[in-house]
Design a protein around this motif. Structure first.
Motif, short mmCIF file in Angstrom:
data_model
loop_
_atom_site.label_atom_id
_atom_site.label_comp_id
_atom_site.label_asym_id
_atom_site.label_seq_id
_atom_site.Cartn_x
_atom_site.Cartn_y
_atom_site.Cartn_z
N ASP A 97 0.82 -1.22 0.00
CA ASP A 97 0.00 0.00 0.00
C ASP A 97 0.85 1.27 0.00
OD1 ASP A 97 1.03 -0.17 2.52
OD2 ASP A 97 -0.89 0.03 3.58
N TRP A 98 2.05 1.18 -0.55
CA TRP A 98 2.93 2.34 -0.59
C TRP A 98 2.35 3.44 -1.47
CZ3 TRP A 98 7.17 -1.51 -2.34
CH2 TRP A 98 7.60 -2.28 -1.23
N SER A 99 2.48 4.67 -1.02
CA SER A 99 2.10 5.81 -1.84
C SER A 99 3.26 6.15 -2.78
CB SER A 99 1.79 7.02 -0.96
OG SER A 99 2.97 7.47 -0.31
N GLU A 100 2.98 6.99 -3.75
CA GLU A 100 4.03 7.42 -4.66
C GLU A 100 5.14 8.14 -3.90
OE1 GLU A 100 2.21 9.72 -7.70
OE2 GLU A 100 1.03 8.04 -8.50
N GLU A 101 4.74 8.98 -2.97
CA GLU A 101 5.72 9.72 -2.18
C GLU A 101 6.62 8.76 -1.40
OE1 GLU A 101 5.88 13.11 1.37
OE2 GLU A 101 3.98 12.64 0.36
N GLU A 102 6.01 7.73 -0.83
CA GLU A 102 6.80 6.75 -0.07
C GLU A 102 7.79 6.02 -0.98
OE1 GLU A 102 4.00 5.26 3.60
OE2 GLU A 102 3.46 4.62 1.57
N MET A 103 7.37 5.68 -2.17
CA MET A 103 8.26 4.96 -3.09
C MET A 103 9.41 5.84 -3.55
SD MET A 103 5.82 2.43 -5.33
CE MET A 103 4.58 3.67 -5.75
N PHE A 104 9.13 7.13 -3.76
CA PHE A 104 10.22 8.04 -4.10
C PHE A 104 11.24 8.10 -2.97
CE2 PHE A 104 7.27 9.99 -7.28
CZ PHE A 104 8.13 9.93 -8.37
N GLN A 105 10.76 8.17 -1.75
CA GLN A 105 11.65 8.23 -0.59
C GLN A 105 12.41 6.92 -0.41
OE1 GLN A 105 12.40 10.86 1.09
NE2 GLN A 105 13.74 9.84 2.59
N MET A 106 11.73 5.81 -0.60
CA MET A 106 12.37 4.50 -0.48
C MET A 106 13.49 4.36 -1.51
SD MET A 106 8.83 2.41 0.08
CE MET A 106 9.43 0.85 -0.55
N ALA A 107 13.22 4.81 -2.73
CA ALA A 107 14.23 4.71 -3.78
C ALA A 107 15.46 5.54 -3.44
CB ALA A 107 13.64 5.15 -5.12
N LYS A 108 15.24 6.75 -2.94
CA LYS A 108 16.35 7.62 -2.55
C LYS A 108 17.16 6.99 -1.42
CE LYS A 108 17.27 12.28 -0.72
NZ LYS A 108 17.84 11.85 0.56
N GLU A 109 16.46 6.48 -0.39
CA GLU A 109 17.16 5.89 0.74
C GLU A 109 17.91 4.62 0.33
OE1 GLU A 109 14.27 5.29 3.79
OE2 GLU A 109 14.21 7.42 4.34
N ARG A 110 17.30 3.85 -0.57
CA ARG A 110 17.98 2.62 -1.01
C ARG A 110 19.24 2.95 -1.79
NH1 ARG A 110 16.56 -2.75 -1.48
NH2 ARG A 110 18.42 -3.88 -2.17
N PHE A 111 19.17 3.95 -2.64
CA PHE A 111 20.36 4.38 -3.37
C PHE A 111 21.47 4.78 -2.40
CE2 PHE A 111 22.65 8.24 -4.70
CZ PHE A 111 23.49 7.68 -5.64
N GLU A 112 21.12 5.55 -1.39
CA GLU A 112 22.12 6.00 -0.41
C GLU A 112 22.70 4.81 0.36
OE1 GLU A 112 19.84 8.75 1.85
OE2 GLU A 112 20.05 10.38 0.38
N TYR A 113 21.85 3.87 0.72
CA TYR A 113 22.31 2.69 1.44
C TYR A 113 23.27 1.86 0.58
CZ TYR A 113 22.31 -1.83 3.78
OH TYR A 113 22.70 -3.00 4.37
N GLU A 114 22.90 1.65 -0.68
CA GLU A 114 23.73 0.84 -1.56
C GLU A 114 25.11 1.48 -1.77
OE1 GLU A 114 23.14 -2.19 -2.84
OE2 GLU A 114 21.27 -2.23 -1.71
N GLN A 115 25.12 2.81 -1.88
CA GLN A 115 26.40 3.50 -2.00
C GLN A 115 27.24 3.32 -0.75
OE1 GLN A 115 26.47 4.02 -5.50
NE2 GLN A 115 27.82 5.63 -4.72
N ALA A 116 26.59 3.44 0.41
CA ALA A 116 27.30 3.26 1.67
C ALA A 116 27.80 1.84 1.82
CB ALA A 116 26.39 3.63 2.84
N TRP A 117 27.01 0.87 1.39
CA TRP A 117 27.37 -0.55 1.46
C TRP A 117 28.69 -0.80 0.72
CZ3 TRP A 117 28.29 -5.14 -1.02
CH2 TRP A 117 27.94 -6.33 -0.38
N ILE A 118 28.82 -0.18 -0.44
CA ILE A 118 30.02 -0.34 -1.26
C ILE A 118 31.18 0.47 -0.69
CG2 ILE A 118 31.01 0.17 -3.53
CD1 ILE A 118 28.17 -0.41 -4.69
N ASN A 119 30.92 1.72 -0.33
CA ASN A 119 31.99 2.59 0.17
C ASN A 119 32.58 2.07 1.47
OD1 ASN A 119 31.50 4.26 -2.01
ND2 ASN A 119 30.23 5.70 -0.85
N TYR A 120 31.73 1.59 2.35
CA TYR A 120 32.21 1.10 3.64
C TYR A 120 33.07 -0.15 3.46
CZ TYR A 120 32.11 -0.49 8.50
OH TYR A 120 32.47 -0.91 9.76
#
Length: 223
Positions: A97-120
């Motif tokens: 039941d995710w809203s569009e706004e939630e999915m935009f935020q999830m995508a942004k946070e996932r991108f940041e997490y994936e970058q951190a996963w690699i950088n760390y």
């Protein structure tokens, strides 16, 4: 608070998990999250029954929505779009039941997490991979699936006007990179946590420990 959501049926590496895993204790409905293993997978009654046409239509809708709602000057726009497409499809795969706004935020946070996963991995453990290694893994994934192509790959690649090879090597390159990185990272983590009082010192446990490390790294970085 950062939340990382699993992308089960969308992941194209299910067979690779079976090739590399000999755990005979798997349950009939088992979820392995992206933090506990580079492979995202789900078994049992929850597995998606979407057709390739369904995936193509959903991908087109996701792309149109993203293009309409985001500025062309948005930083990391294309990479975040990739994650938005994946979450958008998952919403319909599992009736989220995710809203569009939630999915935009999830995508942004996932991108940041994936970058951190690699950088760390590189900063803390000196673990990194070359483009050649990632290319090799992506081509291996392509070889595995070329005779049994999942509907998700067929539909998504059609929607993006990509060949299957382009989809696997370019669009899904992040999955291939994670797989290669984990192959080098897991033994290092195993050595680090070998004295831990854990029921099973396996990829799931090590992935959970690494997830905690990455989250702490992100919190420290953002303070």
């Amino acid at each position: 608070m950062l939340k990382i959501y699993v992308l089960p049926a969308l992941c194209i590496f299910c067979l690779l998990f079976f090739v590399s895993c000999n755990d005979s204790n798997s349950e009939s409905s088992q979820v392995v999250s992206e933090e506990s293993n580079p492979v995202e997978i789900i078994f049992g009654d929850n597995y998606s029954n979407l057709t390739s046409d369904d995936y193509e239509e959903l991908t087109v809708h996701a792309i149109d929505l993203y293009e309409e709602e985001t500025s062309v000057f948005k930083p990391d726009r294309e990479t975040i779009k990739k994650w938005f497409i994946r979450y958008y499809i998952q919403k319909y795969e599992y009736n989220e039941d995710w809203s569009e706004e939630e999915m935009f935020q999830m995508a942004k946070e996932r991108f940041e997490y994936e970058q951190a996963w690699i950088n760390y991995a590189e900063e803390e453990y000196s673990v990194s991979v070359s483009d050649e290694e990632v290319d090799s893994q992506a081509r291996y994934n392509l070889e595995i699936y070329q005779n049994n192509l999942p509907p998700s790959i067929r539909g998504m690649s059609e929607a993006m006007n990509l060949s299957v090879e382009e989809f696997m090597i370019d669009f899904d390159r992040d999955h291939a990179k994670r797989t290669v990185l984990w192959e080098s990272l897991e033994p290092v983590l195993l050595q680090k946590y070998e004295d831990e009082d854990a029921r099973r010192l396996d990829s799931v446990y090590l992935g959970q420990k690494y997830k905690q490390e990455v989250k702490s790294y992100m919190e420290d970085y953002n303070t």
